[in-house]
Each structure stands twice: as C-alpha cells, then as structure tokens.
Design a protein around this motif. Structure first.
Motif, PDB file in Angstrom:
ATOM      1  N   SER A   9      27.431  47.950  53.714  1.00 29.95           N
ATOM      2  CA  SER A   9      26.932  48.772  54.817  1.00 29.95           C
ATOM      3  C   SER A   9      25.459  48.535  55.122  1.00 29.95           C
ATOM      4  CB  SER A   9      27.159  50.255  54.516  1.00 29.95           C
ATOM      5  OG  SER A   9      26.428  50.641  53.362  1.00 29.95           O
ATOM      6  N   VAL A  10      24.704  48.008  54.157  1.00 24.39           N
ATOM      7  CA  VAL A  10      23.271  47.790  54.377  1.00 24.39           C
ATOM      8  C   VAL A  10      22.966  46.353  54.797  1.00 24.39           C
ATOM      9  CG1 VAL A  10      22.644  49.603  52.755  1.00 24.39           C
ATOM     10  CG2 VAL A  10      22.834  47.250  51.945  1.00 24.39           C
ATOM     11  N   LEU A  11      23.984  45.511  54.900  1.00 19.48           N
ATOM     12  CA  LEU A  11      23.770  44.114  55.281  1.00 19.48           C
ATOM     13  C   LEU A  11      23.816  43.984  56.805  1.00 19.48           C
ATOM     14  CD1 LEU A  11      25.853  42.248  52.543  1.00 19.48           C
ATOM     15  CD2 LEU A  11      23.363  42.369  52.770  1.00 19.48           C
ATOM     16  N   SER A  12      22.776  44.476  57.450  1.00 21.49           N
ATOM     17  CA  SER A  12      22.721  44.480  58.904  1.00 21.49           C
ATOM     18  C   SER A  12      22.630  43.077  59.491  1.00 21.49           C
ATOM     19  CB  SER A  12      21.527  45.318  59.377  1.00 21.49           C
ATOM     20  OG  SER A  12      20.324  44.840  58.788  1.00 21.49           O
ATOM     21  N   ASN A  13      22.073  42.124  58.747  1.00 23.67           N
ATOM     22  CA  ASN A  13      21.929  40.753  59.240  1.00 23.67           C
ATOM     23  C   ASN A  13      23.050  39.836  58.777  1.00 23.67           C
ATOM     24  OD1 ASN A  13      19.538  41.393  60.577  1.00 23.67           O
ATOM     25  ND2 ASN A  13      18.262  40.883  58.815  1.00 23.67           N
ATOM     26  N   GLN A  14      24.093  40.427  58.200  1.00 26.30           N
ATOM     27  CA  GLN A  14      25.258  39.668  57.768  1.00 26.30           C
ATOM     28  C   GLN A  14      26.513  40.322  58.355  1.00 26.30           C
ATOM     29  OE1 GLN A  14      25.283  36.836  56.160  1.00 26.30           O
ATOM     30  NE2 GLN A  14      23.194  36.705  55.359  1.00 26.30           N
ATOM     31  N   PRO A  15      26.816  40.045  59.613  1.00 26.46           N
ATOM     32  CA  PRO A  15      27.914  40.753  60.290  1.00 26.46           C
ATOM     33  C   PRO A  15      29.286  40.522  59.674  1.00 26.46           C
ATOM     34  CG  PRO A  15      27.112  38.913  61.622  1.00 26.46           C
ATOM     35  CD  PRO A  15      26.140  39.085  60.517  1.00 26.46           C
ATOM     36  N   ALA A  16      29.479  39.419  58.975  1.00 28.57           N
ATOM     37  CA  ALA A  16      30.783  39.132  58.377  1.00 28.57           C
ATOM     38  C   ALA A  16      30.788  39.401  56.880  1.00 28.57           C
ATOM     39  CB  ALA A  16      31.180  37.688  58.654  1.00 28.57           C
ATOM     40  N   ALA A  17      29.912  40.294  56.430  1.00 29.02           N
ATOM     41  CA  ALA A  17      29.794  40.559  54.991  1.00 29.02           C
ATOM     42  C   ALA A  17      31.080  41.122  54.406  1.00 29.02           C
ATOM     43  CB  ALA A  17      28.632  41.512  54.729  1.00 29.02           C
ATOM     44  N   ALA A  18      31.768  41.975  55.151  1.00 27.16           N
ATOM     45  CA  ALA A  18      32.994  42.587  54.634  1.00 27.16           C
ATOM     46  C   ALA A  18      34.067  41.544  54.346  1.00 27.16           C
ATOM     47  CB  ALA A  18      33.515  43.625  55.631  1.00 27.16           C
ATOM     48  N   GLN A  19      34.090  40.479  55.136  1.00 22.70           N
ATOM     49  CA  GLN A  19      35.067  39.421  54.913  1.00 22.70           C
ATOM     50  C   GLN A  19      34.579  38.407  53.865  1.00 22.70           C
ATOM     51  OE1 GLN A  19      33.953  40.153  58.221  1.00 22.70           O
ATOM     52  NE2 GLN A  19      35.627  41.662  58.322  1.00 22.70           N
ATOM     53  N   GLY A  20      33.283  38.229  53.798  1.00 19.18           N
ATOM     54  CA  GLY A  20      32.746  37.190  52.919  1.00 19.18           C
ATOM     55  C   GLY A  20      32.414  37.630  51.512  1.00 19.18           C
ATOM     56  N   TRP A  21      32.366  38.946  51.265  1.00 18.19           N
ATOM     57  CA  TRP A  21      32.025  39.446  49.933  1.00 18.19           C
ATOM     58  C   TRP A  21      33.233  40.172  49.362  1.00 18.19           C
ATOM     59  CZ3 TRP A  21      26.719  42.187  48.710  1.00 18.19           C
ATOM     60  CH2 TRP A  21      26.575  42.305  47.318  1.00 18.19           C
ATOM     61  N   THR A  22      33.827  39.610  48.319  1.00 18.64           N
ATOM     62  CA  THR A  22      35.019  40.173  47.691  1.00 18.64           C
ATOM     63  C   THR A  22      34.640  40.895  46.404  1.00 18.64           C
ATOM     64  OG1 THR A  22      36.441  38.418  48.576  1.00 18.64           O
ATOM     65  CG2 THR A  22      37.277  39.647  46.687  1.00 18.64           C
ATOM     66  N   PHE A  23      35.014  42.173  46.321  1.00 15.32           N
ATOM     67  CA  PHE A  23      34.885  42.950  45.088  1.00 15.32           C
ATOM     68  C   PHE A  23      36.268  43.047  44.469  1.00 15.32           C
ATOM     69  CE2 PHE A  23      30.935  43.914  46.995  1.00 15.32           C
ATOM     70  CZ  PHE A  23      30.092  44.454  46.023  1.00 15.32           C
ATOM     71  N   ALA A  24      36.356  42.764  43.167  1.00 20.74           N
ATOM     72  CA  ALA A  24      37.669  42.713  42.528  1.00 20.74           C
ATOM     73  C   ALA A  24      37.624  43.303  41.131  1.00 20.74           C
ATOM     74  CB  ALA A  24      38.177  41.276  42.477  1.00 20.74           C
ATOM     75  N   THR A  25      38.782  43.717  40.657  1.00 22.31           N
ATOM     76  CA  THR A  25      38.963  44.183  39.285  1.00 22.31           C
ATOM     77  C   THR A  25      39.954  43.248  38.600  1.00 22.31           C
ATOM     78  OG1 THR A  25      40.753  45.680  39.931  1.00 22.31           O
ATOM     79  CG2 THR A  25      38.512  46.569  39.931  1.00 22.31           C
ATOM     80  N   ALA A  26      40.029  43.365  37.267  1.00 24.44           N
ATOM     81  CA  ALA A  26      40.934  42.498  36.516  1.00 24.44           C
ATOM     82  C   ALA A  26      41.238  43.136  35.168  1.00 24.44           C
ATOM     83  CB  ALA A  26      40.320  41.113  36.330  1.00 24.44           C
ATOM     84  N   LYS A  27      42.265  42.606  34.511  1.00 24.59           N
ATOM     85  CA  LYS A  27      42.594  43.046  33.161  1.00 24.59           C
ATOM     86  C   LYS A  27      41.671  42.353  32.163  1.00 24.59           C
ATOM     87  CE  LYS A  27      47.431  44.023  34.287  1.00 24.59           C
ATOM     88  NZ  LYS A  27      48.851  43.726  33.962  1.00 24.59           N
ATOM     89  N   GLN A  28      41.585  42.943  30.970  1.00 22.86           N
ATOM     90  CA  GLN A  28      40.606  42.462  29.997  1.00 22.86           C
ATOM     91  C   GLN A  28      40.738  40.973  29.660  1.00 22.86           C
ATOM     92  OE1 GLN A  28      37.848  44.296  28.669  1.00 22.86           O
ATOM     93  NE2 GLN A  28      37.404  42.132  28.332  1.00 22.86           N
ATOM     94  N   PRO A  29      41.931  40.428  29.435  1.00 24.41           N
ATOM     95  CA  PRO A  29      42.005  38.990  29.123  1.00 24.41           C
ATOM     96  C   PRO A  29      41.444  38.106  30.240  1.00 24.41           C
ATOM     97  CG  PRO A  29      44.056  40.078  28.532  1.00 24.41           C
ATOM     98  CD  PRO A  29      43.260  41.070  29.307  1.00 24.41           C
ATOM     99  N   ILE A  30      41.624  38.525  31.476  1.00 13.87           N
ATOM    100  CA  ILE A  30      41.105  37.748  32.608  1.00 13.87           C
ATOM    101  C   ILE A  30      39.583  37.871  32.674  1.00 13.87           C
ATOM    102  CG2 ILE A  30      41.211  37.409  35.097  1.00 13.87           C
ATOM    103  CD1 ILE A  30      43.773  36.732  33.489  1.00 13.87           C
ATOM    104  N   ILE A  31      39.075  39.079  32.439  1.00 13.41           N
ATOM    105  CA  ILE A  31      37.624  39.286  32.422  1.00 13.41           C
ATOM    106  C   ILE A  31      36.999  38.426  31.323  1.00 13.41           C
ATOM    107  CG2 ILE A  31      35.779  40.968  32.054  1.00 13.41           C
ATOM    108  CD1 ILE A  31      37.696  43.123  33.122  1.00 13.41           C
ATOM    109  N   THR A  32      37.625  38.430  30.155  1.00 14.81           N
ATOM    110  CA  THR A  32      37.115  37.641  29.033  1.00 14.81           C
ATOM    111  C   THR A  32      37.112  36.156  29.364  1.00 14.81           C
ATOM    112  OG1 THR A  32      37.916  39.302  27.463  1.00 14.81           O
ATOM    113  CG2 THR A  32      37.452  37.097  26.591  1.00 14.81           C
TER     114      THR A  32
END
Length: 318
Positions: A161-184
């Motif tokens: 929401s604060v990336l005013s100079n990056q209009p496609a930030a929602a598409q270009g920045w992926t936030f993800a979760t994972a299970k512990q073996p994958i994180i490791t």
C-alpha cells in the motif's frame, strides 16, 4: 573493632613489624583477586594457559545467527508454497526464467527486525526506476510454519500500500507461507541461519536480501538494514544477466565491482583508468584522423613546396 595491643615491656621489633606487613599484604592480594573485574581475571587466565570463553558479551541465543553467502547456488523451483491468497504455488511460480528475483525470509509477527527491514526496502523501491513485475520480482517467505495465509495477506497489504511509485507491486511481490521442511530447505539453500527462541516465542534471524537470476542462481546478497536504491539497482542489473536495465545501466555496472567488506558496489578504479585512457586515445584519433585523411586525399600537398623557398633555391643555383 578490637585493637592489637603490644604486651607490656615488649619492644616492637623489626620481626614483629614484618609479620604485620606480611599479613596485610596477603589480605590485599586476596581482596584484589576476588574483587578484580572478570575481564582482568580472564586475561590472567589466558596468560596462564587456561581455556577462557572471551565472547561472553554475545548472548547464547544470538550465536550462529548469520548468513552464509552461497553465491552460485540454485534455488529449487519445485518447492511448494502457499501464497497470501491461499493458492498452492511453487517457487518456480516467481522464479520462472523471465525476471530476476529478490528473495527475503521474514515473518509477520516479528517484533522489530522484519518491520525495519521491509520498511527500508519499500523506501528504496519507491525511489527505484526499475519496475516491479516488469523488471524484477520479490518473493517473501515466512520462516514461521504456523503463519496463516490471511496473516501473510495483511502483511502484504501493509507494504504494498505504500509503494506509490510501483503500480504493479501487488502482482510483482509474492508473500508466501510454507511447512517447516520447505522453510528449512529454502533457508539452507540461501545460507540463512536462524533459531527459534522458545523463551520469548520469537525467531532470532539476520536481515537478508538475496538477488537471484531468472534461472534461480544466487548472484548477490545484501546483509544490511538499509538498501540504497542505487545499490539495489546494480544488484538487480547484475542478477538480470543482461535482461534488466539499458546499455547505460550495463555500462555503469561494468565500472563498479562488489566489495564484500562494505557490502556494497564501489567504483572499480582500474576499469575507470582504462576507460579514461581509451577516451583520451579516442579524442586524439578524432582530432588527427581528418588531418591524415586530408593529406592522403591530396598527394600534391605533401610535395608542394612554398614558392618563395623555390625562388631562393633557383637564385642560389644561378
């Protein structure tokens, strides 16, 4: 306090004084040993050959929290993740062979470091002339296996929401979760060493940006809290392997080299000196070539003798 009295008619001789002085000296030595600072005792122990841990200022929970820079390692593209919309994806969804990627490991409930790091990153992204989802992408994976997609979505909204100079930030920045073996697996590939602090119910971890080529090869790290936009751009241009930035950006990157001690790109003195030398030669050639071409195009000019010189020669011959 009772006082020591000398028996009557007993002279205070030198032997008695020596005994008193010796007792006082022993008492002072005893007090000095037991009241001396720990550092002094440790130094004395080292001089005597004892094994002493001199890193007592670093708390145990912070030891080993670092980043081993695995430059040249490749991030697997088949690691399963869940994005902030709850969709099942893989690392190859972001690292898909088209654009370089910035990879970060954070978690939403981090009490301080993650917020500071991502706030600084968004500040630089707003000053960057490269565009998210067009020139590069970002993948942020939570190191907390209990984090939900909904919590990850809240975190994503906070920073996008604060990336005013990056209009496609929602598409270009992926936030993800994972299970512990994958994180490791992902953390081990990146050399990201962290630890869960059960007493405080938080993760102790370093700050890290990993710059990854379109094929998933780790090309550069940034291990500081602050990410100046010009440094961010150079790292992305390098990770892009010719796919990011224009010819000027590639040329600027050629003039710089990465300094691991300062964790930044610095001017490459030898390359700049070579460039100046080539530029000087170019200026000379630009100035001299037209003259040489003109002389070559008019052969008579080289053989032409000034008229007054010719007349003087004729007069001498006569």
């Amino acid at each position: 306090m009772p006082t020591l009295k000398t028996p009557p008619n007993t002279p205070v001789g030198s032997s008695h004084l020596e005994t008193v002085r010796l007792a006082a000296a022993i008492a002072l030595m005893f007090a000095a040993v037991h009241c001396a600072p720990r550092d002094t005792v440790a130094q004395d122990a080292v001089r005597l050959g004892s094994k002493v841990d001199l890193n007592e200022g670093l708390p145990p929970e912070a030891r080993g929290i670092t980043v081993v820079q695995n430059l040249g390692e490749t991030i697997p593209t088949n690691l399963p993740l869940t994005d902030s919309d709850g969709r099942a994806i893989k690392t190859g969804y972001v690292i898909n062979g088209n654009l370089p990627t910035i990879v970060t490991l954070n978690y939403s409930d981090c009490p301080m470091l993650c917020s500071v790091q991502l706030n600084k990153l968004t500040e630089s992204l707003n000053q960057l002339d490269l565009q998210l989802n067009k020139d590069f992408r970002i993948l942020t994976v939570s190191i907390d296996p209990k984090e939900t997609s909904r919590r990850a979505a809240e975190t994503k909204d906070k920073y996008v929401s604060v990336l005013s100079n990056q209009p496609a930030a929602a598409q270009g920045w992926t936030f993800a979760t994972a299970k512990q073996p994958i994180i490791t697996k992902l953390a081990d590939t990146l050399g990201f060493q962290y630890r869960y602090d059960a007493a405080n119910k938080q993760y102790n971890h370093p700050a890290m940006l990993a710059f990854v080529s379109p094929e998933g090869v780790i090309t550069r790290y940034s291990l500081s809290i602050d990410f100046p936009p010009e440094q961010l751009k150079l790292a992305l241009v390098e990770a892009g392997e010719g796919t990011v930035g224009n010819a000027v950006d590639q040329f600027i990157l050629w003039c710089y080299s990465y300094d691991p001690d300062s964790n930044s790109y610095t001017p490459h003195a030898w390359r700049i000196m070579r460039l100046c030398g080539l530029g000087f030669i170019g200026v000379l050639l630009t100035a001299l070539v037209p003259y040489w071409v003109g002389r070559k195009g008019n052969p008579q000019a080289a053989d032409e003798t000034p008229r007054h010189v010719s007349d003087n020669r004729d007069n001498r011959n006569e």
